[in-house]
Design a protein around this motif. Structure first.
Motif, PDB file in Angstrom:
ATOM      1  N   HIS A  38       1.099  -1.377  -0.204  1.00  0.00           N
ATOM      2  CA  HIS A  38       0.025   0.002   0.038  1.00  0.00           C
ATOM      3  C   HIS A  38       0.891   1.309  -0.011  1.00  0.00           C
ATOM      4  N   GLN A  39       0.272   2.312  -0.672  1.00  0.00           N
ATOM      5  CA  GLN A  39       0.905   3.613  -0.611  1.00  0.00           C
ATOM      6  C   GLN A  39      -0.009   4.544   0.366  1.00  0.00           C
ATOM      7  N   PHE A  40       0.554   5.608   0.754  1.00  0.00           N
ATOM      8  CA  PHE A  40      -0.024   6.476   1.490  1.00  0.00           C
ATOM      9  C   PHE A  40       0.657   7.680   1.651  1.00  0.00           C
ATOM     10  N   LYS A  41      -0.159   8.929   2.126  1.00  0.00           N
ATOM     11  CA  LYS A  41       0.626  10.156   2.454  1.00  0.00           C
ATOM     12  C   LYS A  41      -0.327  10.768   3.185  1.00  0.00           C
ATOM     13  N   PHE A  42       0.169  12.084   3.571  1.00  0.00           N
ATOM     14  CA  PHE A  42      -0.689  12.880   4.769  1.00  0.00           C
ATOM     15  C   PHE A  42      -0.798  14.336   4.154  1.00  0.00           C
ATOM     16  N   ASN A  43      -2.105  14.940   4.504  1.00  0.00           N
ATOM     17  CA  ASN A  43      -2.410  16.149   4.130  1.00  0.00           C
ATOM     18  C   ASN A  43      -2.454  16.963   5.569  1.00  0.00           C
ATOM     19  N   VAL A  44      -1.480  17.719   5.693  1.00  0.00           N
ATOM     20  CA  VAL A  44      -1.222  18.644   6.912  1.00  0.00           C
ATOM     21  C   VAL A  44      -1.548  20.098   6.721  1.00  0.00           C
ATOM     22  N   ASP A  45      -2.705  20.557   7.219  1.00  0.00           N
ATOM     23  CA  ASP A  45      -3.152  22.017   7.281  1.00  0.00           C
ATOM     24  C   ASP A  45      -3.143  22.408   5.716  1.00  0.00           C
ATOM     25  N   GLY A  46      -3.457  21.345   5.030  1.00  0.00           N
ATOM     26  CA  GLY A  46      -3.795  21.815   3.418  1.00  0.00           C
ATOM     27  C   GLY A  46      -2.528  21.561   2.587  1.00  0.00           C
ATOM     28  N   GLU A  47      -1.437  21.117   3.229  1.00  0.00           N
ATOM     29  CA  GLU A  47      -0.146  20.876   2.356  1.00  0.00           C
ATOM     30  C   GLU A  47      -0.045  19.298   2.376  1.00  0.00           C
ATOM     31  N   TRP A  48       0.484  18.886   1.269  1.00  0.00           N
ATOM     32  CA  TRP A  48       0.624  17.336   1.025  1.00  0.00           C
ATOM     33  C   TRP A  48       2.088  16.887   1.565  1.00  0.00           C
ATOM     34  N   ARG A  49       2.066  16.012   2.443  1.00  0.00           N
ATOM     35  CA  ARG A  49       3.218  15.782   3.246  1.00  0.00           C
ATOM     36  C   ARG A  49       3.560  14.086   3.128  1.00  0.00           C
ATOM     37  N   GLY A  87       6.193   8.549  -7.092  1.00  0.00           N
ATOM     38  CA  GLY A  87       5.161   7.807  -8.125  1.00  0.00           C
ATOM     39  C   GLY A  87       4.463   8.949  -8.819  1.00  0.00           C
ATOM     40  N   GLY A  88       3.272   8.645  -9.119  1.00  0.00           N
ATOM     41  CA  GLY A  88       2.420   9.327  -9.766  1.00  0.00           C
ATOM     42  C   GLY A  88       1.710  10.530  -8.848  1.00  0.00           C
ATOM     43  N   PHE A  89       1.787  10.061  -7.707  1.00  0.00           N
ATOM     44  CA  PHE A  89       0.978  10.954  -6.625  1.00  0.00           C
ATOM     45  C   PHE A  89       2.132  11.845  -5.775  1.00  0.00           C
ATOM     46  N   GLY A  90       3.374  11.903  -6.474  1.00  0.00           N
ATOM     47  CA  GLY A  90       4.648  12.524  -5.961  1.00  0.00           C
ATOM     48  C   GLY A  90       5.222  11.528  -4.856  1.00  0.00           C
ATOM     49  N   ILE A  91       5.798  11.808  -4.088  1.00  0.00           N
ATOM     50  CA  ILE A  91       6.530  11.016  -2.891  1.00  0.00           C
ATOM     51  C   ILE A  91       5.330  10.792  -1.949  1.00  0.00           C
ATOM     52  N   VAL A  92       5.514   9.351  -1.840  1.00  0.00           N
ATOM     53  CA  VAL A  92       4.708   8.678  -1.019  1.00  0.00           C
ATOM     54  C   VAL A  92       5.310   7.803  -0.028  1.00  0.00           C
ATOM     55  N   ASN A  93       4.511   7.485   1.174  1.00  0.00           N
ATOM     56  CA  ASN A  93       5.088   6.380   1.908  1.00  0.00           C
ATOM     57  C   ASN A  93       4.610   4.947   1.528  1.00  0.00           C
ATOM     58  N   THR A  94       5.256   4.240   1.909  1.00  0.00           N
ATOM     59  CA  THR A  94       4.873   2.650   1.377  1.00  0.00           C
ATOM     60  C   THR A  94       4.797   1.774   2.692  1.00  0.00           C
ATOM     61  N   VAL A  95       3.911   0.706   2.771  1.00  0.00           N
ATOM     62  CA  VAL A  95       3.819  -0.264   3.706  1.00  0.00           C
ATOM     63  C   VAL A  95       3.338  -1.598   3.160  1.00  0.00           C
ATOM     64  N   PHE A  96       4.213  -2.626   3.633  1.00  0.00           N
ATOM     65  CA  PHE A  96       3.589  -3.916   3.130  1.00  0.00           C
ATOM     66  C   PHE A  96       3.252  -4.761   4.188  1.00  0.00           C
ATOM     67  N   LEU A  97       2.087  -5.336   4.074  1.00  0.00           N
ATOM     68  CA  LEU A  97       1.329  -6.116   5.123  1.00  0.00           C
ATOM     69  C   LEU A  97       1.068  -7.600   4.503  1.00  0.00           C
ATOM     70  N   ALA A  98       1.965  -8.505   5.392  1.00  0.00           N
ATOM     71  CA  ALA A  98       1.917  -9.836   5.290  1.00  0.00           C
ATOM     72  C   ALA A  98       0.856 -10.628   5.643  1.00  0.00           C
ATOM     73  N   MET A  99       0.183 -11.828   5.083  1.00  0.00           N
ATOM     74  CA  MET A  99      -1.013 -12.564   5.627  1.00  0.00           C
ATOM     75  C   MET A  99      -0.927 -12.568   7.039  1.00  0.00           C
ATOM     76  N   ASP A 100       0.298 -12.956   7.558  1.00  0.00           N
ATOM     77  CA  ASP A 100       0.139 -13.188   9.004  1.00  0.00           C
ATOM     78  C   ASP A 100       0.444 -12.196   9.829  1.00  0.00           C
ATOM     79  N   SER A 101       0.509 -10.685   9.466  1.00  0.00           N
ATOM     80  CA  SER A 101       0.751  -9.572  10.015  1.00  0.00           C
ATOM     81  C   SER A 101      -0.091  -9.460  11.400  1.00  0.00           C
ATOM     82  N   GLU A 102       0.573  -8.986  12.390  1.00  0.00           N
ATOM     83  CA  GLU A 102      -0.323  -8.676  13.795  1.00  0.00           C
ATOM     84  C   GLU A 102      -0.904  -7.575  13.856  1.00  0.00           C
ATOM     85  N   PRO A 103      -2.024  -7.625  14.344  1.00  0.00           N
ATOM     86  CA  PRO A 103      -2.699  -6.082  14.201  1.00  0.00           C
ATOM     87  C   PRO A 103      -2.102  -5.165  15.152  1.00  0.00           C
ATOM     88  N   LEU A 104      -2.078  -3.953  14.679  1.00  0.00           N
ATOM     89  CA  LEU A 104      -1.527  -2.739  15.768  1.00  0.00           C
ATOM     90  C   LEU A 104      -0.237  -2.752  16.185  1.00  0.00           C
TER      91      LEU A 104
END
Length: 484
Positions: free
Chosen positions: A64-75, A85-102
């Motif tokens: 998954h990819q994600f980013k934040f909007n802080v007071d109207g500014e993309w961060r 990528g296509g949405f600028g600089i974005v953070n990434t995270v990979f979740l395996a099937m056996d990932s523990e919640p939280l």
């Protein structure tokens, strides 16, 4: 606090995942590929850490990819893996099937595709715990505090100041017959804020000369009713100044004579806890370690100048591989009753944090250092963003080339005062360590590690990006908290 992006009834495996934005703001939203980059999910400030925002989303296993909007500014969060990528600089995270919640995601300095956010050019995040904060990580209990304090206290009682003595080094001491002007020139040239005083007639160490003495002298020179002139300063001895200082501060005994403040010192076999408490109680920055092999204390030897930074270094070294035995070390400083913070609008009766603008006068700074009983003042711009720090020891730069005789304290701005020190030949007082910063979400352990450097006496807490001052933590603050 919770965001949803899939229907649990569909049978799809979902993993509750916590997203955290640690760097302040008024309104923070999360947007990601798992929402088709269309929905803004509001994030909520964490209780006890208003600069840290979080939200929990149910995500399917995978990338998954994600980013934040802080007071109207993309961060994006530079402490986490990121790509362009296509949405600028974005953070990434990979979740395996056996990932523990939280389970918090841990990013180490060796993690590929990650850059270290620097609060300033000298800020080094190495040694801090780059862990996404969870509710469990931010909660501190009285039991955690008491257990940690007990173990630290036991360690300090079992170890002595002898362990602070370096294998080699020098300690500068001054004779009380030395002219004051020359003494402060020595402090500046040697890059030291304090020096023990030796009285040849008494054959003993009788006190210390520090930057606060020079501040009081400069203020006295600026006083039109003063008996001390610039010409007299050339020949005015340290002993004469200490006598005059005692009278000026009203240290008069019952017979009408003055009583000088006795030397605060320790022996090589005093416990580290006793020395730390003595520094706090006497409100001094260092304590001379003096030893005499004679029963009457004659022929004393000056072994070392003990400071809280040296004691803190012993604590960090001892618990380096057993930090889990001190539950408070990995807690964020915003969750700990530690330091002086800028009061929030809804807080009343809080002690204000002393700050000055660049155009404030040096006279105002010296008055604040003395009357507010603080060792340093953050210098900020109109938005309260940190520019520099002016400390008591910076005043010794005025001793060079008799600069004190060529300026008027009320006419010199803080900008000019800082430039004067930076343009000097000595780099000991103006170096990469003078303006150390941290974030409110940084761990107590990371702050303690920075303060083990003897040239660092305080850490300024700032908001990431804006560098807006949020608080300040001193060595004394840390020890008052650790020792209870």
């Amino acid at each position: 606090m919770f965001g949803s992006n899939a229907d649990p009834s569909s049978g799809t495996v979902l993993i509750p995942t916590r997203f955290v934005w640690r760097y302040g703001g008024r309104r923070v939203f999360l947007i990601g590929s798992f929402m088709g980059w269309s929905e803004h999910i509001p994030m909520s400030p964490m209780e006890g850490c208003p600069t840290v925002f979080q939200v929990i989303c149910n995500l399917t296993p995978g990338y998954h990819q994600f980013k934040f909007n802080v007071d109207g500014e993309w961060r994006h969060d530079e402490h986490q893996s990121f790509v362009s990528g296509g949405f600028g600089i974005v953070n990434t995270v990979f979740l395996a099937m056996d990932s523990e919640p939280l389970v918090p995601v841990i990013f180490t300095p060796e993690t590929p595709g990650r850059s270290n956010m620097k609060v300033d050019d000298t800020f080094n995040p190495r040694g801090r715990s780059d862990v996404i904060l969870s509710e469990a990580a931010s909660i501190i209990t009285e039991a955690d505090i008491e257990v940690s304090r007990h173990r630290i206290s036991v360690f300090l009682l079992q170890h002595t100041t002898y362990e602070l003595l370096p294998e080699s080094g020098k300690v500068v001491a001054l004779d009380v017959s030395l002219p004051v002007k020359q003494a402060f020139h020595i402090l500046y040239e040697q890059g030291i804020p304090v020096a023990p005083l030796w009285d040849f007639d008494k054959g003993n160490f009788v006190g210390v000369l520090s930057a606060i003495d020079f501040i009081l002298i400069l203020r006295e020179l600026g006083n039109h009713g003063s008996n001390l002139t610039e010409e007299e300063l050339e020949t005015h001895t340290i002993l004469a100044w200490k006598d005059g200082k005692s009278r000026m501060l009203g240290q008069i005994d019952g017979n009408g004579g003055f009583y000088p403040r006795g030397l605060v010192h320790a022996g090589p076999y005093d416990s580290l806890r006793d020395v730390a408490l003595k520094i706090l109680q006497k409100k001094v920055s260092t304590i001379p370690i003096v030893h005499s092999s004679s029963p009457d204390g004659s022929f004393p030897q000056l072994l070392h100048l003990a400071s809280l930074s040296g004691i803190l270094k012993c604590i960090c070294r001892h618990f380096k591989y057993s930090s889990s035995s001190l539950p408070i070390l990995q807690k964020p400083i915003c969750s700990i009753p530690l330091g002086t913070w800028v009061p929030r609008i809804w807080e009343s009766g809080s002690r204000p944090l002393a700050m000055l603008r660049q155009n404030a006068s040096l006279s105002a700074a010296l008055s604040l250092l003395v009357e507010a009983d603080v060792s340093a003042i953050p210098i900020v711009d109109d938005g309260n963003s940190l520019i520099d720090v002016y400390s008591r020891s910076d005043i010794t730069s005025l001793a060079k080339d008799k600069a004190y005789a060529q300026i008027r304290l009320e006419e010199m701005s803080m900008h000019q005062a800082l430039q004067l020190g930076q343009n000097g030949n000595s780099s000991a007082m103006y170096n990469a360590q003078r303006c150390q910063m941290c974030l409110a979400s940084d761990s107590l352990h990371s702050v303690m590690e920075k303060l083990t450097n003897p040239e660092v006496r305080r850490i300024v807490i700032v908001e990431s990006g804006s560098r807006r001052v949020e608080g300040i933590i001193t060595l004394s603050d840390v020890f008052r908290f650790l020792l209870g």
